[in-house]
Enzyme design. Structure first.
Site: not given
Ligand code: AMP
Length: 280
Positions: A30-31, A33, A36-37, A61, A147, A153, A185
């Site tokens: 969802m950007g 970034l 983690g991403h 969602q 992640g 999820q 996050s």
């Molecule tokens: P989001 O942009 O929050 O929807 O996350 C996109 C992807 O990045 C999802 O698969 C998340 O689980 C993963 N993700 C987000 N934060 C982390 C993190 N700290 N470590 C590993 N993966 C992450």
């Protein structure tokens, strides 16, 4: 790197890559970034010839009282990070591109969606499963990277791909944490300095539970109470759930004899934070 907003454009780029015999990795995001991403991206780049990142704050969602409007949107900065990380394609559609007028086809998964996030956020996983199905159909990846941070999820997507025979492999990527333990996050941006400091109690509680587990503790109640007590010691953090469950089915357990996961969700001010640890 190509940045496209239209489904047809993304399909063209993917068609060319596939013609060249390239394997495709997809990182749905969802950007806003962060590292983690970018770790998901690095995994994709090392395993696939071509990496696509989708950036889409998916309206379906989010619940009516959630943070859809204020969710951080930083496409320029995200694109710079992707370029630097060697991403081949960013697909950043608008909401109307993804959900055309009259859109009315949904993907619903049972079982693992009915607890925890599914209970607190009704309809959340229906939105997640639907948008991921659409992204898989548009990008047609060989592998998609998710992640472990969003543990439930990940389980929902794995179940969907298995039960619906979707022709791709789901690749889990471990949680990336800040040096002090806070799970990265996009929502951490909402935290004040003081809230961020207090939020450390989440990873601390999981660390203490892991230590107890490594020292031989196998009573799930004891581990769950330890997590609860550790978080409750910090003021102004409201626990939504802190539960130790079977790592695959997310069902409650009486004894620990297979892999388990401790799932956490709290509210701090107006910010919702989740974290988890797998014990095996
Ligand atoms: P989001 O942009 O929050 O929807 O996350 C996109 C992807 O990045 C999802 O698969 C998340 O689980 C993963 N993700 C987000 N934060 C982390 C993190 N700290 N470590 C590993 N993966 C992450």
């Amino acid at each position: 790197m190509k940045l496209v907003h239209k489904i047809a454009e993304a399909r063209e780029v993917i068609k060319d890559a596939k013609k060249g015999g390239k394997t495709i990795g997809l990182v749905p995001t969802m950007g806003a970034l962060h590292q983690g991403h970018l770790t998901l991206v690095a995994n994709s780049s090392s395993e696939c010839d071509f990496t696509a990142v989708s950036i889409f704050v998916n309206p379906t969602q989010f619940g009516p009282n959630e943070d859809f409007d204020k969710y951080p949107r930083t496409l320029g900065e995200d694109a710079r990070k992707c370029e630097e990380a060697g991403v081949d394609l960013i697909f950043a559609p608008s909401a109307s591109e993804m959900y055309d007028e009259g859109f009315d086809a949904w993907v619903e998964i049972g079982g693992v969606t009915e607890v925890f996030e599914g209970k607190t956020r009704p309809g959340h996983f229906k939105g997640v499963a639907t948008v991921c199905t659409k992204l898989f159909n548009i990008i047609q990846p060989d592998k998609a990277y998710f992640g472990v941070k969003d543990y439930q999820q990940l389980k929902v997507i794995q179940k969907m791909v298995k039960d619906l025979n979707m022709p791709l492999e789901i690749r889990p990527v471990d949680i990336v944490r800040e040096a002090d333990g806070l799970a990265m996050s996009s929502r951490n941006k909402y935290l004040s300095r003081e809230e961020r400091r207090k939020a450390l109690v989440l990873s601390k509680s999981l660390r203490l539970a892991k230590e107890a587990y490594d020292n031989g503790e196998r009573n799930p109640d004891v581990l769950q109470k330890l997590v609860y007590a550790t978080i409750s010691a910090e003021k102004d953090i409201e626990i939504d759930y802190a539960s130790i469950v079977d790592a695959e089915k997310l069902t409650s357990i009486k004894t620990i004899d297979a892999s388990v996961v401790i799932l956490l969700a709290v509210k701090e001010g107006t910010t919702r934070l989740i974290d988890n640890i797998v014990l095996k």
